[in-house]
Design an enzyme around this catalytic site. Sequence first.
Site, mmCIF file in Angstrom:
data_model
loop_
_atom_site.group_PDB
_atom_site.id
_atom_site.type_symbol
_atom_site.label_atom_id
_atom_site.label_comp_id
_atom_site.label_asym_id
_atom_site.label_seq_id
_atom_site.Cartn_x
_atom_site.Cartn_y
_atom_site.Cartn_z
ATOM 1 N N ASN A 7 21.083 52.155 71.053
ATOM 2 C CA ASN A 7 20.434 51.703 69.966
ATOM 3 C C ASN A 7 19.875 50.642 70.672
ATOM 4 O OD1 ASN A 7 20.489 49.006 68.251
ATOM 5 N ND2 ASN A 7 21.132 50.368 66.423
ATOM 6 N N HIS A 10 18.998 44.859 70.069
ATOM 7 C CA HIS A 10 18.967 44.087 70.600
ATOM 8 C C HIS A 10 18.480 43.541 72.499
ATOM 9 C CE1 HIS A 10 22.355 43.065 68.556
ATOM 10 N NE2 HIS A 10 23.247 43.969 68.471
ATOM 11 N N HIS A 52 16.405 49.636 64.843
ATOM 12 C CA HIS A 52 16.840 49.130 62.591
ATOM 13 C C HIS A 52 15.560 48.889 62.645
ATOM 14 C CE1 HIS A 52 19.921 47.976 60.243
ATOM 15 N NE2 HIS A 52 18.878 48.212 59.246
ATOM 16 N N ARG A 54 14.819 46.607 59.415
ATOM 17 C CA ARG A 54 15.257 45.444 59.268
ATOM 18 C C ARG A 54 14.353 45.295 58.292
ATOM 19 N NH1 ARG A 54 21.351 43.874 59.629
ATOM 20 N NH2 ARG A 54 20.711 42.055 57.797
ATOM 21 N N ARG A 58 14.260 40.753 61.973
ATOM 22 C CA ARG A 58 15.454 39.890 63.452
ATOM 23 C C ARG A 58 15.531 40.321 65.104
ATOM 24 N NH1 ARG A 58 21.579 39.899 61.723
ATOM 25 N NH2 ARG A 58 21.146 39.308 59.431
ATOM 26 N N GLU A 79 16.736 53.634 61.542
ATOM 27 C CA GLU A 79 18.110 53.185 60.673
ATOM 28 C C GLU A 79 17.429 52.601 60.203
ATOM 29 O OE1 GLU A 79 21.187 51.024 62.778
ATOM 30 O OE2 GLU A 79 21.297 52.608 63.977
ATOM 31 N N THR A 110 25.495 45.494 60.700
ATOM 32 C CA THR A 110 25.861 46.016 59.856
ATOM 33 C C THR A 110 27.152 46.186 59.970
ATOM 34 O OG1 THR A 110 23.202 47.384 60.563
ATOM 35 C CG2 THR A 110 25.453 48.270 58.717
ATOM 36 N N GLU A 160 26.854 59.562 59.868
ATOM 37 C CA GLU A 160 27.150 58.700 60.887
ATOM 38 C C GLU A 160 28.239 58.234 60.299
ATOM 39 O OE1 GLU A 160 24.437 56.647 63.152
ATOM 40 O OE2 GLU A 160 26.019 55.298 63.364
ATOM 41 N N HIS A 201 29.159 52.323 65.644
ATOM 42 C CA HIS A 201 29.416 50.687 65.597
ATOM 43 C C HIS A 201 30.434 50.853 66.319
ATOM 44 C CE1 HIS A 201 27.885 47.476 63.609
ATOM 45 N NE2 HIS A 201 29.110 47.322 63.600
HETATM 46 N N1 PXP Z 1 24.675 52.890 63.639
HETATM 47 C C1 PXP Z 1 24.695 52.814 62.814
HETATM 48 C C2 PXP Z 1 24.267 52.679 61.230
HETATM 49 C C3 PXP Z 1 24.327 50.808 63.095
HETATM 50 O O1 PXP Z 1 23.359 49.714 62.498
HETATM 51 C C4 PXP Z 1 24.591 50.079 64.324
HETATM 52 C C5 PXP Z 1 24.424 48.383 64.531
HETATM 53 O O2 PXP Z 1 23.441 47.922 63.993
HETATM 54 C C6 PXP Z 1 25.204 50.711 65.759
HETATM 55 C C7 PXP Z 1 25.153 51.992 65.236
HETATM 56 C C8 PXP Z 1 25.353 50.326 66.889
HETATM 57 O O3 PXP Z 1 26.145 49.975 66.917
HETATM 58 P P1 PXP Z 1 26.872 49.131 68.201
HETATM 59 O O4 PXP Z 1 25.646 47.985 68.400
HETATM 60 O O5 PXP Z 1 27.986 47.677 67.985
HETATM 61 O O6 PXP Z 1 26.873 49.763 69.220
#
Ligand code: PXP
Length: 248
Positions: A7, A10, A52, A54, A58, A79, A110, A160, A201
């Site tokens: 992901n 960031h 994601h 959003r 953001r 996402e 999330t 997931e 997550h």
């Molecule tokens: N999976 C989903 C559905 C998410 O929304 C997120 C965070 O946005 C992640 C995985 C990744 O989470 P993390 O950044 O804490 O590894």
Amino acid sequence: MILLGLNIDHCATLRQARYRSAAFTVGGAVEPDTVTFALFAERAGADGITVHLREDRRHIQERDVWRLRESIATRLNLEMSCTPAMTRLALKLRPDSVCLVPENRAEITTEGGLDVVAHRRRVTKCVDAMNAAGIATSLFIDPEPAHIQLSAELGAPWVELHTGAYAHAYFSARKRAKQFARLREGAARAHGLGLTVNAGHGINYINIAELRTLPHLHELNIGHSIVSRALFTGIEEAVREMKKRMNS
Ligand code: PXP
């Protein structure tokens, strides 16, 4: 072998911190670039790239997802919240998969899985549209029996499982054991119903040692901890190290 979906939200968070109003200035030193980041991650073994988009934009911007769609060699997992606008966008973009997540404007990231029982109508519409278009849908849910059961009934091929509560409880042995048992039972239940089991997550380089022992895991979606480590080691080393810990 458990697959890694990276992901990269960031990476965009960092870019937006400086270039919010000019995120795509051609020829400008707009950094860090999400596509370059994704390509380096793929080179190190990431099996897919997750973003994601959003509603509040953001971090990831629409332009990011279109550029990624054209550029990456692995799979693009989008996402999104299950709204008509996002459904239309996904049908145009045609990612390899979509993951339906809840969205709350005030949250930092999330929080909690999608309540498929409460939002059954909206989720059904979105899953049906994706199935008709040949795009795999994943439902990001808490490992609740009723949510897993309904996910299978709605015809989504993947779930997931939300690992956030487990990650949060990690340093309390009792709470952690309870959350891990929920995830283990959830994974077994989902697999028994024919669902492909992903999780994500709050997964990091420490809790992966236990999380990787969950049964039937297909893919883990990990963002924050890998992007954080990349600040010190570079994204390639950060991806290689996580993949080693996932599958050693
Ligand atoms: N999976 C989903 C559905 C998410 O929304 C997120 C965070 O946005 C992640 C995985 C990744 O989470 P993390 O950044 O804490 O590894």
